[in-house]
Each structure stands twice: as structure tokens, then as C-alpha cells.
Write a protein that holds these residues in place. Structure first.
Motif, PDB file in Angstrom:
ATOM      1  N   LYS A   1       0.850  -1.193   0.000  1.00  0.00           N
ATOM      2  CA  LYS A   1       0.000   0.000   0.000  1.00  0.00           C
ATOM      3  C   LYS A   1       0.880   1.236   0.000  1.00  0.00           C
ATOM      4  O   LYS A   1       1.793   1.357   0.811  1.00  0.00           O
ATOM      5  CB  LYS A   1      -0.937  -0.001   1.211  1.00  0.00           C
ATOM      6  N   ILE A   2       0.593   2.159  -0.916  1.00  0.00           N
ATOM      7  CA  ILE A   2       1.407   3.358  -1.108  1.00  0.00           C
ATOM      8  C   ILE A   2       0.555   4.602  -0.920  1.00  0.00           C
ATOM      9  O   ILE A   2      -0.558   4.698  -1.447  1.00  0.00           O
ATOM     10  CB  ILE A   2       2.042   3.358  -2.514  1.00  0.00           C
ATOM     11  N   LEU A   3       1.098   5.568  -0.159  1.00  0.00           N
ATOM     12  CA  LEU A   3       0.470   6.876  -0.020  1.00  0.00           C
ATOM     13  C   LEU A   3       1.133   7.823  -1.006  1.00  0.00           C
ATOM     14  O   LEU A   3       2.345   8.036  -0.964  1.00  0.00           O
ATOM     15  CB  LEU A   3       0.639   7.407   1.407  1.00  0.00           C
ATOM     16  N   LEU A   4       0.332   8.392  -1.908  1.00  0.00           N
ATOM     17  CA  LEU A   4       0.821   9.343  -2.903  1.00  0.00           C
ATOM     18  C   LEU A   4       0.279  10.724  -2.563  1.00  0.00           C
ATOM     19  O   LEU A   4      -0.935  10.932  -2.532  1.00  0.00           O
ATOM     20  CB  LEU A   4       0.369   8.924  -4.304  1.00  0.00           C
TER      21      LEU A   4
ATOM     22  N   GLU B   1      -0.704   7.596 -10.053  1.00  0.00           N
ATOM     23  CA  GLU B   1      -1.603   6.626  -9.430  1.00  0.00           C
ATOM     24  C   GLU B   1      -1.930   5.496 -10.397  1.00  0.00           C
ATOM     25  O   GLU B   1      -1.891   4.309 -10.024  1.00  0.00           O
ATOM     26  CB  GLU B   1      -2.889   7.318  -8.988  1.00  0.00           C
ATOM     27  N   PHE B   2      -2.239   5.832 -11.651  1.00  0.00           N
ATOM     28  CA  PHE B   2      -2.553   4.817 -12.659  1.00  0.00           C
ATOM     29  C   PHE B   2      -1.374   3.869 -12.852  1.00  0.00           C
ATOM     30  O   PHE B   2      -1.546   2.644 -12.911  1.00  0.00           O
ATOM     31  CB  PHE B   2      -2.906   5.492 -13.991  1.00  0.00           C
ATOM     32  N   SER B   3      -0.159   4.425 -12.929  1.00  0.00           N
ATOM     33  CA  SER B   3       1.032   3.592 -13.153  1.00  0.00           C
ATOM     34  C   SER B   3       1.289   2.667 -11.971  1.00  0.00           C
ATOM     35  O   SER B   3       1.644   1.490 -12.147  1.00  0.00           O
ATOM     36  CB  SER B   3       2.253   4.486 -13.388  1.00  0.00           C
ATOM     37  N   LEU B   4       1.103   3.173 -10.750  1.00  0.00           N
ATOM     38  CA  LEU B   4       1.309   2.348  -9.552  1.00  0.00           C
ATOM     39  C   LEU B   4       0.287   1.212  -9.484  1.00  0.00           C
ATOM     40  O   LEU B   4       0.638   0.067  -9.172  1.00  0.00           O
ATOM     41  CB  LEU B   4       1.212   3.221  -8.301  1.00  0.00           C
TER      42      LEU B   4
ATOM     43  N   GLY C   1       0.451  -3.169  -9.749  1.00  0.00           N
ATOM     44  CA  GLY C   1      -0.091  -4.081  -8.744  1.00  0.00           C
ATOM     45  C   GLY C   1      -0.123  -3.533  -7.337  1.00  0.00           C
ATOM     46  O   GLY C   1      -0.372  -4.283  -6.381  1.00  0.00           O
ATOM     47  N   TYR C   2       0.120  -2.227  -7.163  1.00  0.00           N
ATOM     48  CA  TYR C   2       0.114  -1.627  -5.835  1.00  0.00           C
ATOM     49  C   TYR C   2      -1.269  -1.068  -5.499  1.00  0.00           C
ATOM     50  O   TYR C   2      -2.022  -0.663  -6.389  1.00  0.00           O
ATOM     51  CB  TYR C   2       1.145  -0.503  -5.736  1.00  0.00           C
ATOM     52  N   GLU C   3      -1.561  -1.004  -4.218  1.00  0.00           N
ATOM     53  CA  GLU C   3      -2.757  -0.319  -3.740  1.00  0.00           C
ATOM     54  C   GLU C   3      -2.359   1.116  -3.413  1.00  0.00           C
ATOM     55  O   GLU C   3      -1.380   1.338  -2.713  1.00  0.00           O
ATOM     56  CB  GLU C   3      -3.319  -1.010  -2.500  1.00  0.00           C
ATOM     57  N   VAL C   4      -3.115   2.079  -3.914  1.00  0.00           N
ATOM     58  CA  VAL C   4      -2.719   3.478  -3.801  1.00  0.00           C
ATOM     59  C   VAL C   4      -3.802   4.295  -3.098  1.00  0.00           C
ATOM     60  O   VAL C   4      -4.986   4.172  -3.405  1.00  0.00           O
ATOM     61  CB  VAL C   4      -2.445   4.100  -5.187  1.00  0.00           C
TER      62      VAL C   4
ATOM     63  N   PRO D   1      10.837  17.365 -14.294  1.00  0.00           N
ATOM     64  CA  PRO D   1      10.004  16.263 -14.797  1.00  0.00           C
ATOM     65  C   PRO D   1      10.794  14.957 -14.778  1.00  0.00           C
ATOM     66  O   PRO D   1      12.022  14.960 -14.840  1.00  0.00           O
ATOM     67  CB  PRO D   1       9.699  16.700 -16.227  1.00  0.00           C
ATOM     68  N   PHE D   2      10.080  13.838 -14.672  1.00  0.00           N
ATOM     69  CA  PHE D   2      10.750  12.546 -14.617  1.00  0.00           C
ATOM     70  C   PHE D   2       9.967  11.538 -15.446  1.00  0.00           C
ATOM     71  O   PHE D   2       8.796  11.742 -15.774  1.00  0.00           O
ATOM     72  CB  PHE D   2      10.849  12.052 -13.170  1.00  0.00           C
ATOM     73  N   ARG D   3      10.650  10.461 -15.781  1.00  0.00           N
ATOM     74  CA  ARG D   3       9.990   9.366 -16.490  1.00  0.00           C
ATOM     75  C   ARG D   3       9.287   8.480 -15.473  1.00  0.00           C
ATOM     76  O   ARG D   3       9.865   8.133 -14.446  1.00  0.00           O
ATOM     77  CB  ARG D   3      10.998   8.547 -17.291  1.00  0.00           C
ATOM     78  N   VAL D   4       8.058   8.102 -15.777  1.00  0.00           N
ATOM     79  CA  VAL D   4       7.287   7.277 -14.848  1.00  0.00           C
ATOM     80  C   VAL D   4       7.996   5.951 -14.593  1.00  0.00           C
ATOM     81  O   VAL D   4       8.000   5.443 -13.474  1.00  0.00           O
ATOM     82  CB  VAL D   4       5.856   7.041 -15.378  1.00  0.00           C
ATOM     83  N   LYS D   5       8.625   5.387 -15.632  1.00  0.00           N
ATOM     84  CA  LYS D   5       9.333   4.116 -15.454  1.00  0.00           C
ATOM     85  C   LYS D   5      10.453   4.243 -14.432  1.00  0.00           C
ATOM     86  O   LYS D   5      10.721   3.310 -13.671  1.00  0.00           O
ATOM     87  CB  LYS D   5       9.890   3.620 -16.799  1.00  0.00           C
ATOM     88  N   GLU D   6      11.113   5.394 -14.407  1.00  0.00           N
ATOM     89  CA  GLU D   6      12.179   5.600 -13.430  1.00  0.00           C
ATOM     90  C   GLU D   6      11.602   5.639 -12.018  1.00  0.00           C
ATOM     91  O   GLU D   6      12.165   5.053 -11.085  1.00  0.00           O
ATOM     92  CB  GLU D   6      12.929   6.901 -13.706  1.00  0.00           C
ATOM     93  N   LEU D   7      10.470   6.319 -11.864  1.00  0.00           N
ATOM     94  CA  LEU D   7       9.823   6.349 -10.547  1.00  0.00           C
ATOM     95  C   LEU D   7       9.416   4.948 -10.113  1.00  0.00           C
ATOM     96  O   LEU D   7       9.610   4.568  -8.952  1.00  0.00           O
ATOM     97  CB  LEU D   7       8.596   7.267 -10.574  1.00  0.00           C
ATOM     98  N   MET D   8       8.870   4.144 -11.042  1.00  0.00           N
ATOM     99  CA  MET D   8       8.462   2.788 -10.690  1.00  0.00           C
ATOM    100  C   MET D   8       9.664   1.956 -10.240  1.00  0.00           C
ATOM    101  O   MET D   8       9.560   1.157  -9.300  1.00  0.00           O
ATOM    102  CB  MET D   8       7.787   2.097 -11.890  1.00  0.00           C
ATOM    103  N   SER D   9      10.803   2.164 -10.877  1.00  0.00           N
ATOM    104  CA  SER D   9      12.015   1.436 -10.482  1.00  0.00           C
ATOM    105  C   SER D   9      12.449   1.827  -9.079  1.00  0.00           C
ATOM    106  O   SER D   9      12.825   0.981  -8.261  1.00  0.00           O
ATOM    107  CB  SER D   9      13.151   1.722 -11.464  1.00  0.00           C
TER     108      SER D   9
END
Length: 231
Positions: free
Chosen positions: A3-6, A18-21, A25-28, A102-110
Motif C-alpha cells: 500500500k502506497i500513499l501518494l 496513481e494509474f502507473s502504480l 499491482g500496488y494499492e494506492v 520532470p521525470f519518467r514514470v518508469k524511473e519512478l516505478m524502479s
């Protein structure tokens, strides 16, 4: 499921993250202000918080300090400020990582995956948790009261560990059930949980009818009511 708090006040960016998380497979749970973030943090248990630094009623630094006082779950800062002083400040107050907009969403996911793996290692590493006269030695899976070993069942041990790892945080009943039964093929409902709470109180409380450690939060669930230190 982690579970992640954004916490992000930019609606478009918040929705995209939120969509990417969720897609990973994460709960946001999403918040857009300091006030709302604190309310969500007090309501739920999170494995990771992603905090925008600039918020309409405060900043992510204050939130990080507030969160770290309650537990040591990971924090990633989102910031448009890439000056070294801002980065150092975020890390010095307990932040685990930062990413500059700005950042790439893939980098944030990593980066999210790295922090969750680290958190999982911390949660399962050997430690001694102490709360007044109650002590858990996780390396030996033993519990002591007044320096004397007390026998607990596997589920009672998981229940006590869950409480002490989340000291002072109100845990909802379904949240507790999820934490203590994950990976186990057991039937466990809220009535059974009440029985286990009673059994655990009988073993750790001096006066189970007037509990000082495991207190009931009406309308929410239960809370470990004492400070916990970790060695």
C-alpha cells in the motif's frame, strides 16, 4: 499487496502516477494536501509514501518528519527543486530517495520497487522490539514479559509483532487480519480476531480487563498504546 500513499497536488500528474502504480499491482491512496495526507496516514498503514515537497498547506518535509516519528516506512520525495541543499535536507530528515520533476514514470516505478525491497528486508531482519516490560526477539521468535518467556501461538506472535511494529497507529480489523494471515491457508474472521486479541491481552497485560498495551479504537480497530524501541 503493498500500500502506497501518494501526496501530489497536481491533479494530472497525481492521476498519471496513481494509474502507473495501480498498473504495477500496488494499492494506492492519494492525497493533495498536508492535512489530507496526515488523515490518511493515521487511518491506514503504508509500506511507502511518495511526497511532493511543495503542497498548498505546507510541504513534504513536514510530512516526512511526521511519518518517521510513527514508523520507519520508506519515503520518496517528488521535487521541482534539484538544488543540492534541498536534496540534502530531504535525505537528512529521513527521506530515502528523491526524484526531480520532470521525470519518467518508469524511473519512478524502479525507485519504488527498490524502496519496497529494502523495506521488506528491514521488516524481516533480526531485531529486538521492546515496549516497557514486553520484548520480542525476532531472531529467535520469542516473546518475554518481565524477562520471562511467555508462550504464544504462531498467530498470537504475528498479532503482537504487527501491533508493536505499528505502535500508536490505529489498525483496522480487516487490516490486521490481512497482515497476520498472509501466506497462511487459515480461516480467520473478525470474531476469531476478537478471541485472539483477548488471548493476547491475557498474556501481555497486567490487567486484561483494563488493557494498557492493546487498546480498542472505537469504530476503527485496535492500537498498541506504548512506545516501542528497536535494537
Amino acid at each position: 499487496m503493498n500500500k502506497i500513499l501518494l501526496v501530489e497536488d497536481d491533479e494530472a500528474l497525481g492521476l498519471a502516477i496513481e494509474f502507473s502504480l495501480i498498473n504495477e499491482g500496488y494499492e494506492v491512496v492519494r492525497a493533495s494536501s498536508v492535512k489530507e495526507a496526515k488523515q490518511q496516514f493515521d487511518r491506514y498503514t503504508f509500506d511507502l509514501s511518495i511526497l511532493d515537497i511543495g503542497l498548498p498547506d505546507g510541504n513534504g518535509y513536514d510530512l516526512c518528519l511526521h511519518f518517521k516519528k510513527q514508523n520507519d516506512s520508506s519515503v520518496i520525495f517528488l521535487t521541482a527543486l534539484d538544488e543540492e541543499a534541498n536534496v540534502v535536507m530531504g535525505l537528512d530528515i529521513g527521506g530515502d530517495d528523491y526524484i526531480t520533476k520532470p521525470f519518467r514514470v518508469k524511473e519512478l516505478m524502479s525507485r519504488v520497487k527498490v524502496q519496497l525491497r529494502k523495506q521488506a528486508r528491514l521488516d524481516t531482519s533480526s531485531a529486538i522490539l521492546t515496549s516497557e516490560n514486553i520484548k520480542i526477539d525476532t531472531s529467535q521468535v520469542k516473546v518475554y514479559k518481565n524477562h520471562e518467556s511467555i508462550p504464544l501461538t504462531n498467530l498470537e506472535y504475528k498479532l503482537l509483532l504487527t501491533f508493536m511494529m505499528n505502535a500508536h497507529k490505529a489498525l483496522k480489523r480487516d487490516e490486521i487480519l490481512l497482515k497476520i494471515t498472509v501466506g497462511d491457508d487459515v480461516f480467520f474472521d473478525e470474531n476469531t480476531l476478537s478471541v485472539y486479541i483477548k488471548r493476547l491481552r491475557d498474556k501481555v497485560e497486567d490487567d486484561p480487563k483494563n488493557p494498557q498495551f492493546i487498546v480498542t479504537q472505537r469504530g476503527l480497530g485496535y492500537r498498541w498504546n506504548k512506545d516501542v524501541s528497536r535494537e
